[in-house]
Each structure stands twice: as structure tokens, then as C-alpha cells.
Design an enzyme around this catalytic site. Structure first.
Site, PDB file in Angstrom:
ATOM      1  N   ALA A  49       0.831  -1.203   0.000  1.00  0.00           N
ATOM      2  CA  ALA A  49       0.000   0.000   0.000  1.00  0.00           C
ATOM      3  C   ALA A  49       0.863   1.248   0.000  1.00  0.00           C
ATOM      4  O   ALA A  49       0.618   2.204  -0.737  1.00  0.00           O
ATOM      5  CB  ALA A  49      -0.917   0.004   1.219  1.00  0.00           C
ATOM      6  N   ASP A  50       1.892   1.255   0.858  1.00  0.00           N
ATOM      7  CA  ASP A  50       2.794   2.395   0.925  1.00  0.00           C
ATOM      8  C   ASP A  50       3.501   2.592  -0.418  1.00  0.00           C
ATOM      9  O   ASP A  50       3.621   3.704  -0.919  1.00  0.00           O
ATOM     10  CB  ASP A  50       3.828   2.158   2.023  1.00  0.00           C
ATOM     11  CG  ASP A  50       4.068   3.408   2.848  1.00  0.00           C
ATOM     12  OD1 ASP A  50       3.366   4.402   2.630  1.00  0.00           O
ATOM     13  OD2 ASP A  50       4.965   3.382   3.702  1.00  0.00           O
ATOM     14  N   TYR A  51       3.978   1.485  -0.976  1.00  0.00           N
ATOM     15  CA  TYR A  51       4.700   1.552  -2.254  1.00  0.00           C
ATOM     16  C   TYR A  51       3.784   2.096  -3.350  1.00  0.00           C
ATOM     17  O   TYR A  51       4.165   2.997  -4.109  1.00  0.00           O
ATOM     18  CB  TYR A  51       5.201   0.164  -2.621  1.00  0.00           C
ATOM     19  CG  TYR A  51       6.045   0.120  -3.870  1.00  0.00           C
ATOM     20  CD1 TYR A  51       7.420   0.332  -3.798  1.00  0.00           C
ATOM     21  CD2 TYR A  51       5.489  -0.127  -5.115  1.00  0.00           C
ATOM     22  CE1 TYR A  51       8.208   0.301  -4.939  1.00  0.00           C
ATOM     23  CE2 TYR A  51       6.255  -0.162  -6.259  1.00  0.00           C
ATOM     24  CZ  TYR A  51       7.624   0.047  -6.167  1.00  0.00           C
ATOM     25  OH  TYR A  51       8.393   0.017  -7.301  1.00  0.00           O
ATOM     26  N   SER A  74       6.769  -4.178 -16.044  1.00  0.00           N
ATOM     27  CA  SER A  74       5.938  -3.970 -14.872  1.00  0.00           C
ATOM     28  C   SER A  74       4.541  -3.576 -15.359  1.00  0.00           C
ATOM     29  O   SER A  74       4.271  -3.584 -16.557  1.00  0.00           O
ATOM     30  CB  SER A  74       6.545  -2.879 -14.004  1.00  0.00           C
ATOM     31  OG  SER A  74       5.778  -2.686 -12.845  1.00  0.00           O
ATOM     32  N   LEU A  75       3.646  -3.225 -14.441  1.00  0.00           N
ATOM     33  CA  LEU A  75       2.310  -2.774 -14.792  1.00  0.00           C
ATOM     34  C   LEU A  75       2.033  -1.437 -14.133  1.00  0.00           C
ATOM     35  O   LEU A  75       2.450  -1.191 -12.996  1.00  0.00           O
ATOM     36  CB  LEU A  75       1.252  -3.781 -14.318  1.00  0.00           C
ATOM     37  CG  LEU A  75       1.165  -5.124 -15.044  1.00  0.00           C
ATOM     38  CD1 LEU A  75       0.216  -6.048 -14.304  1.00  0.00           C
ATOM     39  CD2 LEU A  75       0.706  -4.937 -16.476  1.00  0.00           C
ATOM     40  N   ASP A  78       0.010 -12.429  -5.777  1.00  0.00           N
ATOM     41  CA  ASP A  78       1.078 -11.808  -4.987  1.00  0.00           C
ATOM     42  C   ASP A  78       2.193 -12.835  -4.786  1.00  0.00           C
ATOM     43  O   ASP A  78       2.237 -13.559  -3.793  1.00  0.00           O
ATOM     44  CB  ASP A  78       0.525 -11.343  -3.636  1.00  0.00           C
ATOM     45  CG  ASP A  78       1.494 -10.406  -2.917  1.00  0.00           C
ATOM     46  OD1 ASP A  78       2.487  -9.994  -3.540  1.00  0.00           O
ATOM     47  OD2 ASP A  78       1.249 -10.097  -1.739  1.00  0.00           O
ATOM     48  N   ARG A 131      12.542 -12.172 -12.807  1.00  0.00           N
ATOM     49  CA  ARG A 131      12.440 -10.933 -13.578  1.00  0.00           C
ATOM     50  C   ARG A 131      13.685 -10.067 -13.430  1.00  0.00           C
ATOM     51  O   ARG A 131      14.123  -9.438 -14.375  1.00  0.00           O
ATOM     52  CB  ARG A 131      11.201 -10.128 -13.149  1.00  0.00           C
ATOM     53  CG  ARG A 131      11.073  -8.809 -13.922  1.00  0.00           C
ATOM     54  CD  ARG A 131       9.716  -8.162 -13.736  1.00  0.00           C
ATOM     55  NE  ARG A 131       9.470  -7.770 -12.359  1.00  0.00           N
ATOM     56  CZ  ARG A 131       8.341  -7.165 -11.974  1.00  0.00           C
ATOM     57  NH1 ARG A 131       7.384  -6.932 -12.854  1.00  0.00           N
ATOM     58  NH2 ARG A 131       8.162  -6.824 -10.718  1.00  0.00           N
ATOM     59  N   TYR A 150       0.418 -16.834 -17.045  1.00  0.00           N
ATOM     60  CA  TYR A 150      -0.529 -15.815 -17.502  1.00  0.00           C
ATOM     61  C   TYR A 150      -0.022 -14.987 -18.680  1.00  0.00           C
ATOM     62  O   TYR A 150      -0.721 -14.100 -19.163  1.00  0.00           O
ATOM     63  CB  TYR A 150      -0.910 -14.869 -16.350  1.00  0.00           C
ATOM     64  CG  TYR A 150       0.260 -14.194 -15.675  1.00  0.00           C
ATOM     65  CD1 TYR A 150       0.996 -13.202 -16.307  1.00  0.00           C
ATOM     66  CD2 TYR A 150       0.610 -14.546 -14.378  1.00  0.00           C
ATOM     67  CE1 TYR A 150       2.065 -12.584 -15.675  1.00  0.00           C
ATOM     68  CE2 TYR A 150       1.672 -13.937 -13.734  1.00  0.00           C
ATOM     69  CZ  TYR A 150       2.389 -12.954 -14.392  1.00  0.00           C
ATOM     70  OH  TYR A 150       3.450 -12.346 -13.767  1.00  0.00           O
ATOM     71  N   LYS A 155      -6.314  -6.559 -19.434  1.00  0.00           N
ATOM     72  CA  LYS A 155      -5.499  -6.523 -20.653  1.00  0.00           C
ATOM     73  C   LYS A 155      -6.403  -6.437 -21.875  1.00  0.00           C
ATOM     74  O   LYS A 155      -7.441  -7.111 -21.927  1.00  0.00           O
ATOM     75  CB  LYS A 155      -4.623  -7.784 -20.759  1.00  0.00           C
ATOM     76  CG  LYS A 155      -3.660  -7.990 -19.603  1.00  0.00           C
ATOM     77  CD  LYS A 155      -2.929  -9.326 -19.711  1.00  0.00           C
ATOM     78  CE  LYS A 155      -2.012  -9.551 -18.514  1.00  0.00           C
ATOM     79  NZ  LYS A 155      -1.357 -10.879 -18.552  1.00  0.00           N
ATOM     80  N   LYS A 180      -5.702  -2.206  -8.190  1.00  0.00           N
ATOM     81  CA  LYS A 180      -5.267  -2.683  -6.883  1.00  0.00           C
ATOM     82  C   LYS A 180      -6.403  -2.637  -5.856  1.00  0.00           C
ATOM     83  O   LYS A 180      -7.288  -1.778  -5.912  1.00  0.00           O
ATOM     84  CB  LYS A 180      -4.078  -1.843  -6.380  1.00  0.00           C
ATOM     85  CG  LYS A 180      -2.873  -1.833  -7.314  1.00  0.00           C
ATOM     86  CD  LYS A 180      -2.274  -3.211  -7.511  1.00  0.00           C
ATOM     87  CE  LYS A 180      -1.467  -3.683  -6.331  1.00  0.00           C
ATOM     88  NZ  LYS A 180      -0.215  -2.964  -6.121  1.00  0.00           N
ATOM     89  N   CYS A 220      21.827  18.758  12.608  1.00  0.00           N
ATOM     90  CA  CYS A 220      21.962  17.379  12.161  1.00  0.00           C
ATOM     91  C   CYS A 220      22.245  16.477  13.360  1.00  0.00           C
ATOM     92  O   CYS A 220      23.185  16.739  14.125  1.00  0.00           O
ATOM     93  CB  CYS A 220      23.081  17.256  11.139  1.00  0.00           C
ATOM     94  SG  CYS A 220      23.466  15.550  10.657  1.00  0.00           S
TER      95      CYS A 220
END
Length: 749
Positions: A44-46, A92-93, A130, A149, A236, A300, A324, A429
Site C-alpha cells: 500500500a505504501d509503495y 511492470s504494470l 502476490d 524478472r 498468464y 489486458k 489494486k 543534524c
């Protein structure tokens, strides 16, 4: 789910800073997820970060970075396995997150193909598994190779391991002579639970989720370990073929099933976006009862000839998209806020959470982005989360959709401790005590210590030895930290790495005598360093860790200049122009408060004209050549030139280069293409294909497509309505042709 603040409300400077932060975060996430099976951010974050990146790039297309996450696929393959170059790149998609985006996807496809709204256009819809992507190559019906991949172009050779998976046939009957079958390796929920129980009983490592278990099992050096793991495979897609499987996506999947591959039974044919969304809802309802993890549905274009016409962007097909599922949520306590300092000096806040299980995975960290995000406001001061700030001790809501580090989406003020105080973001810092400065328009506060800051120095060195850079075996992040702090054999700059062996010979306390080291490990390290003295130009450029110069920009620069000497000469020559660009930017920043953009332009233009008018011809020509490289704009060029002009930085680079043999970049090749290596510009209206289709075809033939005409332009393809570009081409003597002549030129290629 992402920041409520829209990309359109950002200033240009804020957008630049946000794109930089996103690029750094997503690059680390890709390397951890694809290369190490140890995700740093949740799905989800990605997805949220990538979507945020795409939104900003759409609003500010001229700020798109050369190392944009939009243009990356996966991560570099591990050195533990042999490398396999894919005959056809594994893509990728692109992602969608709501129904409206599916309608937009359908509209984009129709516009590209010239298919009117309402005309028939069929799609397939299939669950998005997944797991871990795998490509299987069959020759004359026999399985000869299996590869992950990797980064899309090069993967890991896992043939022996793949042969142990029952769903993968060793031999096929009736298949084309050459057939690359692509699909997903996964593990069922029941098998995952049983595996973790066995691992726990044996005192071995347990896995966070089925995806990690499948990836870790397939990427074992011992195939016997893989054979002991309950892996499955869904087919697929396909790569290289000696003969077509069918005329449509749906029929081709049926053919793979007939050949003996498991294909997903929930794959369906749909007649448009409404059907697609309905099938998505049906699969979402079944999600919890499925035997395996899915994180969305992939759509597709069904007609394979239309897929061919649509073609690809740099990393994704135009004819497919992943819809998603929403993120999963959980509540937990925020225990602490820590500040990390990155290699560019950025101070990045991280939330340390009481461990909480979200969707079956225990998470304990979350990104907090920057000080504005903690304070509950956007960079322009507008409220986010209803203006609620985040404090240590707060009860916070986090979300994820498949892996580890989540994002804080909300907090419960009713459970806030009475003694909770607003978080005071440091202005010094935490690593070196230097001023941490936030420039006007920048969303990020940065340490001003530069090389004095140990965190920046260490992070730059870690980047230098990372996989996509020098990738020195035996010299990873932990070893870099050790050598950086070592009094006897210190490594403070990249050049120090290549003097380690010589210094070790003259050192009374040799590396082989240190704890954790021996004679063999020391010799192996020195041999690995020696092997890396010869380095391709693109890797060297990327390894320098120059802000905004990622892998893609490094490859573009290497391909354009060919040699290190040519690059350095161009950068040095263009230095006065880069200074002018900075002066002009400063003038624009000073005028930013004016009411209208027209007023700003009227005030700034004389400043720009005066600054640029003082340049000599070589500097101006070098600058125009640099920013004219496809994918290299003013932001990247200024960063590159500025880095080379810093005395300490340049001295460090020069010392490094003295230790190396730098391989020139090979010129672009594309078979017998008549336009390979040529720079092409399209202008005006094209009648026989869309502009996007023309660009994709040219790039597939090895041409470089540019948006502007310069002395380096080889061909201008001018349709009706061509204006200033045609005039510029005539002035420069650039070959100009119409669309028919262009098609005739490339027709046989």
C-alpha cells in the site's frame, strides 16, 4: 491512500524536492523487495508513493527525473545466481486505485488506437497473484531455462529450482519451437502455515507472508531446499515465441492451459470498463476465501494485434493495467520518532511503533515523510489529517497491503496522553551537529555538513558499492561502516577502496588479523576490488551518487558522450551556463510572490536575458547539448555540473578515476534499422499514427526521440501545422521529411 494535498498545490521547488524524496525511497524499496526478498515498505505504501510520484510528474512534466521510479522495473539480479538476459524484457504494470481510473484507461486505449467510444473493445480480467515473477524458456518442447524478472532486462538463473515445482512441466507437446512462458510462483495459505510451523519447530527462520516464503524458497542456492518447499505456479503471459499461440489474450491463456500449465480459473472476458469493474468487485468478494494471496485484478486488451499496436512505455505496456485492492488498516502506539540522515543530507523522520499485526504481517516502523507531515500540514500550510499533528505516545492508524513498513493515515486524539508534546523537528543534524537547513520551497530539511557529516559520507559510500553501482563482492553496507570507522585502514572516499590492499601491506595490524576476518576473506575482498577497477561508464556515473542522476540518467549520459573524457570536457565547458541557470532560478524565486505568472515572466525575462547574454559560445553550445539529451533536463544538468565544480567533490572524483579503467559506452544498435542511433523530432499533425505510436516505433528501431530541434537532430518528421521546429530545422540544415517519407524510410526495418 496518500497525502490529501494535491500535486497541483505544490510550488515548483516543492515538487522538485518531493520527486527527489520519492525517487530515493522507491529505489531502496525496489532493491529490498525484488533483490533481497526483504521488503522495506508495504504494498500500500509503495503504491501510494508511486502514485504520488506520477501525480507530481503529470503536473510538472518538465521536472520528471532521469531516475524516475516511473521508468524502473524490479531490481538488479543477485550475484549469487548466474545472470540471464531476457529475450524480451519483462515489464511492470501501471496501477489504478478506483473505478474512474479504469474508465480513463479505456479512454486512453481508444484514443491511442483511434477506436471511438461505444465501439466494441474487449478485455481480459485476471487476479493479480502476490508472488514472484518467473520466465520459463522451452525449446523444441523441453524446459531449458528459468529466470526471475530481475531488473526486467536481466534476471537470475533459477532453472534447477524451477524444475522442482510440480506445476511447471519439463516437456510440452504441441508447443511452438521457442516458447517463453511467464507467470507467478506463489505459496498457498495452508502450505505457508505448515511451512512456518516446520521452520519454527526446527528453530529456523519463519516467513512474514506467503510472498516472501515463495520468493525465498525459489531463490535458494540448493535446489533440494526449493524442492522441500510447497511452491505453485500460475501461467498468464509469454515472452519470445517462434509462432503465435493465438489471436487473443484469452485464447492464448487457454492454449497455455492445454499445454499443461496451471492458469487462473477466475480469468474472464469483459466488454468494457463497466464489466471490468463488476468482475473486480466479484473477485474482491471472493478474496478472503481464495487459497492464495492476490492484491488486485489485471486488465489486458484481448486482441493481440491491438496489443502490438499499443506497444510499451519505458517500463509498462499501454494495453494493460493493475486495479489494486484497498489497503488494510490497524491501530497501534507510536513509541518514538527517529531521524535518519541520507546520502544527500535529507533528514527523514521514521515512526517506531508498538509491533502490530496487519493482514498477517507484524510491522513496527512507518515513514513520516517530513516535518510538515508530522505537524499536520502540507508544504503550503494547508491542513492534512484535519490538521492533527503526530506526537510520541499517540494511538495511530496504519495501513498496508502485503508487506512490512506502513504509513500513518490517521490518529485518535481521544487516546492522546496528557503529557504528549508537539514534536520539535531538529534544526541541527543529529549525526554531525551541523545546521539542518530547509531552503525556501523545499519540503525536506538537509544537513549542511556535506562530507563532514559521517552519515552522508557513509551513505554515499554505501551507494558507491551498491548492486547497480560498483557491486564489489564482500564489500556491502556493514563492511563500509566498519572501514569508515577504522583507524588503521579507513575508507573515507571511494578512491580509498582501491588503495586498501596497498595500505594493508604496509599496515602492522593487517585486515586478516581483525575479528571476523581471515587471510582467505581478506584476499577475496582485495581480489573483488581489483576485479572492479574496470568499470562501464554508466555504472561509474551512477556510482558517484550525484543528486538527481540515477541509473537511467547515467545510461543516457554514457550513451550520449561515449567516454569519460568527453563527459568531463562537456561538463566543464557547460559550467558557466549552469551558473547562469542557478542565477536565473534565484531571480525567479525572488519574484515568486508576484500576483500572476505573467508578471513574474515579465520581471524575470530581462534578468535571464542579461545573465545568458554574457555566456561565450562554447559554454552555451555545451549547455544546450547537455540539456538536449533525451531524459536530461536543466535540473539534472545543474546537479551534475555543480557536483563536478565543487573542489572537494571534484578532487575525490579525480582521485577515484586515477584508480580505474573506464570502459567507453557502446553506441546504440538496432539491427539493420536505418534510424538506429539517430535523433528524431516529430512535429505537426500525423495522420497515419498517433504521436505516441510514432515515438514508440522510432525508439523500438533504436532512434532517440527528442522534443526540440538542435544541431544534433538528424531527422525532423513534419506534418501539417509544423511551425517553429520546421523553421529551426531549415536554419540548421536538418533533414526534414513528411510522414509518408518517414514510413517509407522505416517500413522495412
Amino acid at each position: 491512500m496518500h497525502d490529501a494535498r494535491k500535486a497541483g498545490s505544490l510550488t515548483e521547488q516543492e515538487a522538485k524536492a518531493e520527486l527527489e524524496r520519492l525517487a530515493e525511497t522507491l529505489l531502496r524499496a525496489d532493491a529490498a523487495y525484488h533483490g533481497e526478498d526483504a521488503p522495506l515498505v508495504s504494498d500500500a505504501d509503495y503504491d501510494s508513493l508511486k502514485r504520488r510520484n506520477a501525480e507530481i510528474e503529470a503536473q510538472f512534466p518538465h521536472l520528471k527525473r532521469a531516475d524516475s521510479p516511473s521508468d524502473t522495473v524490479g531490481a538488479a539480479p543477485s550475484e549469487r545466481f548466474g545472470k540471464v538476459t531476457h529475450a524480451q524484457r519483462m515489464m511492470s504494470l501501471s496501477n489504478a486505485f478506483d473505478d474512474a481510473e479504469i474508465t480513463e484507461f479505456d479512454q486512453r486505449v481508444r484514443k491511442y488506437l483511434g477506436v471511438p467510444s461505444g465501439a466494441p473493445l474487449r478485455y481480459t480480467a485476471e487476479p493479480k497473484i502476490d508472488g514472484l515473477s518467473l520466465s520459463l524458456r522451452y525449446e523444441n518442447g523441453a524446459l531449458v531455462q528459468a529466470a526471475t524478472r530481475g531488473d526486467g532486462a536481466v534476471g537470475e538463473n533459477v532453472t534447477a529450482n524451477a524444475r522442482t515445482i510440480k506445476d511447471i512441466p519439463e516437456n510440452l507437446t504441441g508447443a511452438p519451437d521457442i516458447l517463453e512462458v511467464r507467470g507467478e510462483v506463489y505459496m498457498s495459505h495452508a502450505d505457508f502455515t505448515a511451512l512456518n510451523a516446520r521452520q519454527s519447530d526446527a528453530g529456523a527462520k519463519t516467513f512474514a507472508n506467503p510472498r516472501n516464503a515463495a520468493a525465498g524458497s525459489l531463490r535458494q542456492l540448493d535446489a533440494a531446499v526449493t524442492a522441500s518447499r510447497p511452491l505453485r505456479f500460475f501461467a498468464y503471459a509469454w515472452g519470445e515465441l517462434s509462432a503465435p499461440l493465438a489471436g487473443t489474450q484469452f485464447e492464448a491463456i487457454a492454449k497455455l492451459n492445454a499445454l499443461g500449465f496451471s492458469t487462473n480459473p477466475l480469468t474472464a472476458l469483459c466488454d468494457g470498463p463497466d464489466d471490468l469493474v463488476a468482475h473486480y468487485a466479484q473477485i474482491e468478494q471472493q478474496r478472503a476465501s481464495l487459497a492464495y494471496d492476490i492484491d488486485g485484478v489485471v486488465y489486458k486488451v484481448d486482441d493481440l494485434e491491438l496489443q502490438r499496436r499499443l506497444g510499451y512505455r519505458s517500463t509498462t505496456p499501454r494495453w494493460a493495467i493493475a486495479h489494486k485492492f484497498p489497503a488494510e488498516l490497524a491501530w497501534t502506539r507510536l513509541e518514538a520518532i527517529e531521524i535518519n540522515v541520507g546520502r544527500t543530507g535529507a533528514l527523514s523522520p521514521v515512526a517506531r511503533l508498538s509491533p502490530v499485526t496487519v493482514g498477517g504481517v507484524v510491522v513496527s516502523n512507518a515513514t513520516l515523510h517530513n516535518e510538515d507531515y508530522i505537524a499536520g500540514r502540507g508544504g503550503d500550510g494547508s491542513p492534512i489529517r484535519g490538521g492533527k499533528d503526530i506526537r510520541i505516545g499517540d494511538w495511530v492508524q496504519v495501513y498496508r497491503a502485503g508487506d512490512v513498513i506502513p504509513k500513518i493515515s490517521d490518529l485518535d486524539l481521544g487516546k492522546r496522553p496528557d503529557n504528549a508534546k508537539p514534536f520539535s523537528f531538529p534544526t541541527l543534524c543529529p549525526e554531525c551537529g551541523s545546521d539542518a537547513i530547509r531552503e525556501d520551497g523545499d519540503a525536506v530539511r538537509r544537513c549542511s555538513g556535506g562530507l563532514v557529516c559521517p552519515s552522508q559520507a557513509v551513505e554515499k559510500l554505501k551507494h558507491f558499492v551498491s548492486r547497480a553501482a560498483f557491486d564489489i563482492e564482500g564489500l556491502g553496507a556493514k563492511q563500509i561502516e566498519m572501514f569508515h570507522a577504522d583507524d588503521q585502514l579507513p575508507v573515507q572516499t571511494p578512491a580509498d577502496i582501491f588503495t586498501l590492499e596497498a595500505r594493508d601491506r604496509n599496515n602492522l595490524t593487517k585486515l586478516a588479523n581483525r575479528e571476523g576476518w581471515g587471510d582467505l576473506s581478506a584476499r577475496n575482498l582485495f581480489a573483488a576490488i581489483e576485479q572492479c577497477r574496470t568499470v562501464p561508464l554508466a555504472r561509474l556515473i551512477f556510482a558517484l551518487g550525484i543528486r538527481h542522476v540515477g541509473e537511467v540518467a547515467a545510461r543516457d549520459l554514457a550513451r550520449h558522450f561515449g567516454s569519460w573524457e568527453a563527459l568531463v570536457d562537456a561538463v566543464d565547458t557547460a559550467a558557466p551556463a549552469a551558473a547562469c541557470e542557478l542565477q536565473a532560478d534565484a531571480a525567479e524565486a525572488a519574484e515568486r510572490q508576484l500576483a500572476t505568472s505573467e508578471g513574474r515572466r515579465a520581471r524575470i525575462k530581462p534578468v535571464r536575458d542579461a545573465v545568458w547574454g554574457e555566456l561565450d559560445a562554447p559554454a552555451l553550445a555545451a549547455w544546450r547539448d547537455l540539456i538536449g539529451i533525451d531524459g536530461i533536463g536543466a535540473t539534472v544538468a545543474v546537479s551534475l555540473v555543480t557536483s563536478f565544480q565543487q573542489k572537494a567533490e571534484r578532487a575525490s572524483i579525480d582521485r577515484l578515476v586515477e584508480e580505474l579503467t573506464i570502459e567507453d559506452a557502446a553506441p546504440p544498435m538496432s539491427g539493420n534499422s536505418p534510424v538506429a542511433g539517430k535523433t528524431v523530432v516529430f512535429t505537426g499533425t500525423l495522420d497515419k499514427m498517433t504521436r505516441a505510436e510514432a515515438k514508440a516505433r522510432a525508439e523500438a528501431l533504436g532512434a532517440k526521440v527528442s522534443g526540440s530541434v538542435s544541431a544534433r537532430t538528424d531527422i525532423l518528421v513534419a506534418g501539417p501545422g509544423a511551425g517553429s521546429k520546421a523553421a529551426k530545422a531549415a536554419e540548421l540544415g536538418v533533414e526534414t521529411m513528411d510522414e509518408d517519407a518517414w514510413l517509407a524510410l522505416i517500413g522495412g526495418a
